[in-house]
Design a protein around this motif. Structure first.
Motif, PDB file in Angstrom:
ATOM      1  N   VAL A  90       0.495  -1.681   0.082  1.00 14.26           N
ATOM      2  CA  VAL A  90      -0.249  -0.039   0.251  1.00 14.26           C
ATOM      3  C   VAL A  90       1.148   1.058  -0.394  1.00 14.26           C
ATOM      4  N   SER A  91       0.643   1.980  -0.987  1.00 21.00           N
ATOM      5  CA  SER A  91       1.509   3.213  -1.373  1.00 21.00           C
ATOM      6  C   SER A  91       0.754   4.554  -0.626  1.00 21.00           C
ATOM      7  N   GLU A  92       1.137   5.020  -0.043  1.00 18.28           N
ATOM      8  CA  GLU A  92       0.119   6.695  -0.595  1.00 18.28           C
ATOM      9  C   GLU A  92       0.093   7.794  -1.591  1.00 18.28           C
ATOM     10  N   GLN A  93       1.569   7.620  -2.757  1.00 19.46           N
ATOM     11  CA  GLN A  93       1.588   7.942  -3.299  1.00 19.46           C
ATOM     12  C   GLN A  93       1.571   7.589  -5.374  1.00 19.46           C
ATOM     13  N   SER A  94       1.254   6.488  -5.012  1.00 18.09           N
ATOM     14  CA  SER A  94       1.579   5.590  -6.350  1.00 18.09           C
ATOM     15  C   SER A  94       1.017   4.242  -6.155  1.00 18.09           C
ATOM     16  N   GLN A  95       0.337   3.820  -7.542  1.00 15.74           N
ATOM     17  CA  GLN A  95       0.114   2.042  -7.455  1.00 15.74           C
ATOM     18  C   GLN A  95       0.441   1.208  -8.652  1.00 15.74           C
ATOM     19  N   GLY A  96       0.961   0.397  -9.208  1.00 18.25           N
ATOM     20  CA  GLY A  96       1.301  -0.626  -9.667  1.00 18.25           C
ATOM     21  C   GLY A  96       1.679  -1.965  -9.374  1.00 18.25           C
ATOM     22  N   VAL A  97       2.043  -2.761 -10.502  1.00 24.18           N
ATOM     23  CA  VAL A  97       2.185  -4.231 -10.179  1.00 24.18           C
ATOM     24  C   VAL A  97       3.154  -4.554  -9.573  1.00 24.18           C
ATOM     25  N   LEU A  98       3.319  -5.567  -8.909  1.00 20.30           N
ATOM     26  CA  LEU A  98       4.728  -6.185  -8.427  1.00 20.30           C
ATOM     27  C   LEU A  98       4.306  -7.850  -8.674  1.00 20.30           C
ATOM     28  N   ILE A  99       5.813  -7.963  -8.698  1.00 22.01           N
ATOM     29  CA  ILE A  99       5.941  -9.505  -8.752  1.00 22.01           C
ATOM     30  C   ILE A  99       5.361 -10.827  -8.501  1.00 22.01           C
ATOM     31  N   GLY A 100       4.945 -11.307  -8.568  1.00 15.37           N
ATOM     32  CA  GLY A 100       4.424 -12.843  -7.622  1.00 15.37           C
ATOM     33  C   GLY A 100       2.955 -12.494  -6.843  1.00 15.37           C
ATOM     34  N   SER A 101       2.638 -11.254  -7.050  1.00 15.59           N
ATOM     35  CA  SER A 101       1.253 -11.135  -6.249  1.00 15.59           C
ATOM     36  C   SER A 101       0.081 -10.768  -7.882  1.00 15.59           C
ATOM     37  N   ASP A 102      -1.468 -11.182  -7.480  1.00 15.36           N
ATOM     38  CA  ASP A 102      -2.038 -10.533  -8.015  1.00 15.36           C
ATOM     39  C   ASP A 102      -2.809  -9.560  -7.663  1.00 15.36           C
ATOM     40  N   VAL A 103      -2.368  -8.731  -6.042  1.00 11.43           N
ATOM     41  CA  VAL A 103      -2.823  -7.370  -5.565  1.00 11.43           C
ATOM     42  C   VAL A 103      -2.001  -6.877  -6.614  1.00 11.43           C
ATOM     43  N   GLY A 104      -0.762  -6.920  -6.224  1.00  7.46           N
ATOM     44  CA  GLY A 104       0.208  -5.925  -6.589  1.00  7.46           C
ATOM     45  C   GLY A 104       0.769  -4.550  -4.845  1.00  7.46           C
ATOM     46  N   ILE A 105       0.478  -3.085  -6.316  1.00  9.64           N
ATOM     47  CA  ILE A 105       0.620  -2.063  -5.228  1.00  9.64           C
ATOM     48  C   ILE A 105      -0.583  -1.319  -5.392  1.00  9.64           C
ATOM     49  N   LEU A 106      -0.881  -1.056  -3.864  1.00  8.37           N
ATOM     50  CA  LEU A 106      -2.324  -0.591  -4.093  1.00  8.37           C
ATOM     51  C   LEU A 106      -1.713   1.106  -3.408  1.00  8.37           C
ATOM     52  N   LYS A 107      -2.746   1.884  -4.218  1.00  6.12           N
ATOM     53  CA  LYS A 107      -2.448   3.501  -3.591  1.00  6.12           C
ATOM     54  C   LYS A 107      -3.961   3.668  -2.455  1.00  6.12           C
ATOM     55  N   VAL A 108      -3.759   4.187  -1.168  1.00 10.56           N
ATOM     56  CA  VAL A 108      -3.909   4.227   0.118  1.00 10.56           C
ATOM     57  C   VAL A 108      -5.929   4.696  -0.720  1.00 10.56           C
ATOM     58  N   GLY A 109      -6.955   4.310  -0.448  1.00  4.98           N
ATOM     59  CA  GLY A 109      -8.667   4.495  -0.372  1.00  4.98           C
ATOM     60  C   GLY A 109      -8.623   3.380  -1.226  1.00  4.98           C
ATOM     61  N   GLU A 110      -7.659   3.298  -2.320  1.00  2.46           N
ATOM     62  CA  GLU A 110      -8.354   1.866  -3.055  1.00  2.46           C
ATOM     63  C   GLU A 110      -8.629   0.601  -2.627  1.00  2.46           C
TER      64      GLU A 110
END
Length: 369
Positions: free
Chosen positions: A220-240
């Motif tokens: 979970v990131s405050e600034q961005s979202q994106g793909v994370l290797i080996g993860s179906d969820v990835g990087i989520l932005k706060v509030g998403e």
């Protein structure tokens, strides 16, 4: 004959105990542990289908040499559909992979399959050897193969319990002159306890094999979202928030089941937590990640299926505390009456206590010598 009988009983007890440890260990780790049953003749004459083999489980950094017989599970190619395989290493190294071959096969696995060399991380263990000879328990594994063949039969467990009850009843009705009266209490106590424990183990193994675990890494990131290797969820932005399929949960057996789905992550919401599954019913469970607090997370979602031997709400309460606690409590219920009967029956209890006291005094005498 007395000595031979005792030796046989000790060997049988050791084999049963090792088989139980192997079955539970394999179910938990999802790889062969301690012992495994051979399912083909590809390594003949070293061993044959139905033999049981002792495994030397390996650490990731342990060396593997040519001529070692290794247990591996391929993650790509046609071999990936064949589960765990035990073949001999004929060449290769940890960096480039290993070439493997069954002793009874004409070609190596790599010549007859598109898998390629066997990656070191696919190898869980090797055959335990004395000298150059693997330790093989001939034909002992056929019972396990037979049980696997009929494990989906809903009458298997009740049938086994009935047979066990008949054996115990015959033992009770057997004429006393053919029995050693001084050991009767201890023998019957062991029969009752072992019978109850066996029923509980069978029930627990069935429930254990039907459940599964999903480990999900995400960020979970405050600034961005994106793909994370080996993860179906990835990087989520706060509030998403993001939803993903979890599992198809289906009752393919005869008895109704209770499903308990739990997670250790407070940011994950489950579509189903506690469900009752009659025969043939299926549900499609999902989970939703609500990104609230920045950071890296490793979530565990556990799907457990249990026989309705306790109220569904209580099973779910136990599963929330620990899946293993729920499994043990539910498993022990059908075997508990047999296990505690020797303690309830006064005559049997007194005989068992007297025998144990005598054995204790005898052991103390030996130790004092």
């Amino acid at each position: 004959m007395n000595v031979l009988s005792k030796i046989f009983n000790v060997i049988l007890a050791v084999v049963v105990l090792c088989s139980f440890i192997a079955a539970v260990g394999s179910a938990i780790t999802k790889k062969p542990v301690l012992l495994t049953v051979i399912r083909s003749n590809s390594m003949y004459p070293v061993w044959e289908r139905g033999d049981m083999v002792i495994i030397d489980n390996l650490n990731p950094d342990e060396n593997i040499s040519n001529r070692d017989i290794v247990f591996f599970k391929a993650e790509k190619g046609s071999l990936a559909t064949k589960g765990w395989i035990a073949h001999r290493v004929i060449s290769g190294n940890p960096e480039e992979g290993f070439i493997t071959k069954g002793d009874a096969n004409d070609y190596s696995d790599q010549e007859s399959d598109d898998t390629g060399p066997i990656d070191r991380k696919w190898i869980a263990g090797r055959a335990f050897e004395i000298g150059d000879t693997p330790i093989v328990l001939k034909k002992i594994g056929y019972l396990s193969l037979w049980m696997e063949k009929y494990q989906s039969n809903p009458l298997l467990l009740p049938g086994f319990a009935l047979i066990l009850g008949i054996i115990i009843a015959i033992g009770e009705l057997k004429p006393s002159k053919k029995r050693k009266r001084k050991n009767k209490g201890m023998e019957l106590s062991l029969i009752y306890f072992t019978g109850g424990l066996t029923i509980s183990i069978m029930l627990g193994s069935t429930m254990l094999s039907s459940g599964h675990t999903l480990n999900q890494v995400y960020e979970v990131s405050e600034q961005s979202q994106g793909v994370l290797i080996g993860s179906d969820v990835g990087i989520l932005k706060v509030g998403e928030s993001i939803s993903r399929p979890l599992s198809e949960i289906k009752n393919e057996g005869f008895f109704p089941l209770i499903g308990a789905i739990t997670t250790n992550d407070k940011q994950i919401q489950l579509s189903h937590k506690k469900v009752s599954l009659p025969q043939g019913q299926q549900i499609n469970a999902t989970y939703t990640v609500h990104a609230e607090d920045p950071g890296k997370y490793k979530a565990t979602i556990k799907v457990g299926l249990f026989y309705p031997l306790l109220p569904a709400s209580f099973i779910y309460f136990l599963a929330q505390k620990s899946y293993w606690l729920a499994l043990i409590v539910v498993s022990i219920i059908p075997g508990l009456p047999l296990m505690i009967y020797p303690l309830i029956d006064g005559k049997m209890r007194r005989k068992t206590i007297n025998i144990l006291k005598k054995k204790k005094r005898k052991l103390q005498g030996i130790l004092h010598l």
